[in-house]
Design an enzyme around this catalytic site. Structure first.
Site, PDB file in Angstrom:
ATOM      1  N   SER A  26       0.807  -1.202   0.000  1.00 50.05           N
ATOM      2  CA  SER A  26       0.000   0.000   0.000  1.00 50.05           C
ATOM      3  C   SER A  26       0.852   1.268   0.000  1.00 50.05           C
ATOM      4  CB  SER A  26      -0.947  -0.057   1.196  1.00 50.05           C
ATOM      5  OG  SER A  26      -2.082   0.726   0.992  1.00 50.05           O
ATOM      6  N   ASP A  30      10.367   5.323  -9.960  1.00 41.12           N
ATOM      7  CA  ASP A  30       9.986   6.048 -11.168  1.00 41.12           C
ATOM      8  C   ASP A  30      10.822   7.310 -11.363  1.00 41.12           C
ATOM      9  OD1 ASP A  30       8.100   4.141 -11.677  1.00 41.12           O
ATOM     10  OD2 ASP A  30       6.394   5.324 -10.976  1.00 41.12           O
ATOM     11  N   LYS A  32      -0.917  -4.206  -3.355  1.00 39.16           N
ATOM     12  CA  LYS A  32      -2.179  -3.545  -2.988  1.00 39.16           C
ATOM     13  C   LYS A  32      -2.181  -2.143  -3.583  1.00 39.16           C
ATOM     14  CE  LYS A  32      -4.951  -1.953   0.956  1.00 39.16           C
ATOM     15  NZ  LYS A  32      -4.889  -0.515   0.680  1.00 39.16           N
TER      16      LYS A  32
END
Length: 725
Positions: free
Chosen positions: A472, A483, A497
């Site tokens: 999460s 990224d 999740k």
């Protein structure tokens, strides 16, 4: 009704039985739901069936009713050790009635099924205790198949008898192998089975209601949950890392509640009168309120009596740990205070990598973050002074900068998530302003949550250590760092999740002055990385992978049959601080070379492989000679490793002499010794953390030596993320 939005929560998952977490707030009989529960059922239905609130609403029809039916039976009897196929057939008419029951608030079917469950537990416990009167033959080739989730319902009582006999035999054999004598084994197991029956008999109306409603909520998606008022309070306290009480962790032992841990600096600690292992027998409110005998009470009811508003008094009558059950009682009066749950807060340590092969000594700072916590109420009261993961980590990073460490590892292993705001703000400690995560709501609208604060708390080398338990909010942070090319992701692929939950207070619509209906943790959105992909199912894949400790078919989002599918949306422009792809082959080679010589890492890898092989079997042998040979093998391996640690000058494993199965449950062990053992676990060698620090050190060294490679990996246009010496 307009839904008031609060900060979305990415909530920690829990792999425990739903019944194990239930809380009671009444002494009502199990004859049926109360008026408040009927109302709460209707309110939950209204939320989950409305696309304005639920991200993926499902019509409450006969199809969903059948799903709720299956999940309710699983919540009660997941191991298929109580109900028979005949029982399930008897319940079959309810399959298409539970939807009507939830809508109308007439929840009689849930209570009828639970009443049969209680009867079956009573019968099974009586049978198990009866088996203890006999002796067992452990010379055959019988096996105990403990994983019964996918097994069919037992066809008859006789089949159940066979299942329970093997379960009891396994319990007996474990204790026998641990050196217990038959009389002691009988006593231990008889008490264990009696406690099982007692725990089920203690379940009240609110427990049944919560279990049943969670069968409904979990049929919508895996992360939507219903909380009673008491469990909602406990959840909110865990998110804020604070509560008002005496600062003691309690544990049920037989008929008493004992002190498992005392929070340093809390009221219980400052009293200097309480110790780990003391058993609480009565509680009184204020300086002169009557003492209530709490022997035989459930632990949550005892906790409710002890907790209270700051600056109020509570009196405890307790049996000191050194006293027997008939010993002299003691008294203490304690002033309650606000307790910070420091054990769950961010912590720092420093790993020193010795000089070798021309590399200088390096110091790597480690931040261990168990959760993305935030005191939401505290922030509303005072935005400049509240508990939060980001604020705590920022302080630790400031100290690391002052100490001039060479790099930082964020350890997010087993961090199940928490606040979405915290995930965004924590990312902002390592990147200059920019998008962190995309959030798509039920209507399809996509918003971008960004770090809007210029500057960073740490601009140097960074790695993030993950495992399958990182979920999460952990995945938002790790995904953003990856990224942006801001740091290396090391370890295992994360949980997967990719959904956002919000806590919805059911009392806000009737405008109650008291808490009556509970709260719903409702899935309201799905999050996506700035690159556009979701972490749903796929998780965050590490740049440098360690051996997989838990298979994706056993643990993770992919194990849920109704989890949202993976999907992708548009890319969001963002800064690219680096591209580690050209560097990874060098790091992989150095990593492989080092772990080939790292005994601790090799032992860990061997243990993981053995654990996974054993888990694949889903059974244990009931042959004593076979089990004893395996135990002796494990003992020999333990001793050999400890001797090798001494020979190589490695840190000794403080739990090496305590690592064999003792056959006992947590509430059956000596609480003082068990608490001490738990503390020692934090001091065990951690080869994964050390290797992560070493990989980060390699990256710094390689980029410092190879300027051409450094130019490929880290552009010189920004000082953030500059790793070269």
């Amino acid at each position: 009704m307009k839904l008031k939005r609060i900060s979305p929560l990415l909530l920690t998952f829990a792999l425990v039985s739903p019944l194990a977490l239930l809380a009671r707030a009444d002494n009502l009989p199990l004859s049926g739901p109360t008026a408040d529960q009927s109302t709460a059922s209707k309110l939950v239905y209204g939320l989950l069936s409305d696309s304005r609130y639920a991200y993926r609403p499902r019509a409450l029809d006969d199809t969903l009713s059948a799903d709720i039916f299956d999940r309710y039976l699983k919540a009660l009897d997941g191991g298929k050790q109580f109900f028979t196929a005949a029982d399930v057939a008897r319940f079959a008419p309810y399959k298409t009635e539970l939807d009507d029951a939830i809508r109308s608030g007439t929840l009689t079917p849930a209570y009828d099924i639970f009443a049969v469950y209680k009867q079956r537990v009573d019968q099974r416990v009586a049978y198990a205790r009866g088996l203890l009167k006999q002796d067992f033959d452990f010379t055959g080739d019988e096996r105990w198949y403990y994983d019964r989730e996918d097994a069919p319902w037992p066809a008859s009582d006789a089949e159940l008898d066979g299942i329970w006999k093997k379960s009891v035999m396994n319990d007996w054999l474990r204790l026998k192998l641990a050196g217990k004598k038959p009389a002691e084994i009988r006593k231990t197991l008889d008490k264990r089975y009696a406690n099982l029956l007692r725990s089920v008999n203690e379940l009240k109306s609110e427990d049944v209601f919560q279990t049943f409603l969670n069968a409904y909520t979990s049929s919508i998606d895996p992360h939507t949950d219903y909380f009673t008022p008491r469990t909602a309070e406990n959840f909110n306290q865990s998110m804020s890392l604070s509560l008002e009480g005496i600062g003691a962790v309690l544990q049920r032992q037989d008929d008493m509640v004992a002190i498992r841990e005392i929070v340093p600096g809390g009221p219980a600690d400052l009293s200097k009168k309480l110790s780990v292992g003391d058993r609480i027998v009565a509680v009184g409110q204020g300086g002169s309120g009557p003492m209530e005998d709490v022997i035989g009470w459930r632990i949550d009811d005892v906790v409710a009596k002890i907790r209270g508003k700051k600056d109020t008094l509570v009196r405890l009558e307790f049996l000191p740990v050194e006293e027997g059950v008939d010993g002299k009682h003691s008294m203490v009066t304690i002033t309650r205070d606000k307790i910070k749950l420091e054990e769950q807060a961010a912590k720092a340590e420093t790993i020193t990598l010795p000089a070798h092969d021309g590399q200088p000594e390096r110091r790597i700072g480690v931040v261990k973050l168990p959760a993305f916590y935030q005191d939401f109420e505290g922030r509303r009261r005072n935005p400049n002074d509240y508990t939060s993961a980001t604020r705590d980590v920022s302080r630790l990073l400031t100290q690391f900068k002052a100490d001039k460490v060479d790099g930082v590892v964020m350890d997010l292993r087993n961090n199940g998530g928490g606040s979405l705001d915290e995930a965004v703000e924590l990312t902002g400690l390592f990147i200059d302003k920019g998008p962190v995560v995309q959030v798509r709501e039920s209507g399809g609208r996509v918003s971008v949550n960004s770090d809007r604060h210029a500057g960073v708390a740490w601009d140097g080398p960074l790695a993030v250590l993950t495992n399958r338990g990182s979920a999460s909010a952990s995945e938002i942070f790790a995904g953003a760092i990856q990224d942006y090319g801001r740091g290396l992701i090391i370890g295992e692929t994360t949980f997967g999740k990719g959904t956002v939950q919000n806590m919805v207070d059911l009392d806000r619509w009737p405008a109650n002055e008291t808490e009556r209906f509970g709260q719903v943790k409702l899935t309201i959105a799905q999050f996506f990385r700035v690159e556009g992909g979701s972490t749903q199912h796929k998780g965050v894949v590490p740049d440098i992978a360690f051996p997989v400790s838990v298979d994706a078919t056993e643990f993770g989002e992919s194990t849920y049959d109704n989890a949202l599918p993976w999907t992708k949306i548009a890319y969001v422009p963002h800064t690219q601080y680096g591209n580690f792809a050209p560097l990874l082959p060098r790091l992989e080679a150095l990593h492989a070379s080092r772990i080939a010589q790292d005994k601790e890492f090799q032992w860990w890898s061997d243990d993981v492989a053995q654990f996974r092989a054993e888990a694949e079997k889903k059974y244990v042998s009931l042959n004593e000679a076979e089990r004893r040979a395996e135990r002796d093998k494990q003992d020999a391996k333990r001793k050999s490793r400890q001797a090798e640690r001494k020979e190589l000058g490695l840190a000794l494993d403080p739990l090496a002499d305590d690592s064999l199965d003792d056959g006992l449950g947590a509430n059956e062990r000596d609480i003082v010794k068990d608490a001490a053992r738990e503390k020692l676990a934090d001091k065990r060698p951690d080869p994964l953390l050390r290797e992560s620090a070493a990989i980060l050190g390699d990256a710094v060294q390689v980029l410092g030596e190879d300027r051409k490679l450094s130019a490929l990996v880290l552009p010189e246009s920004t000082s953030i993320g500059s790793w070269a010496d």
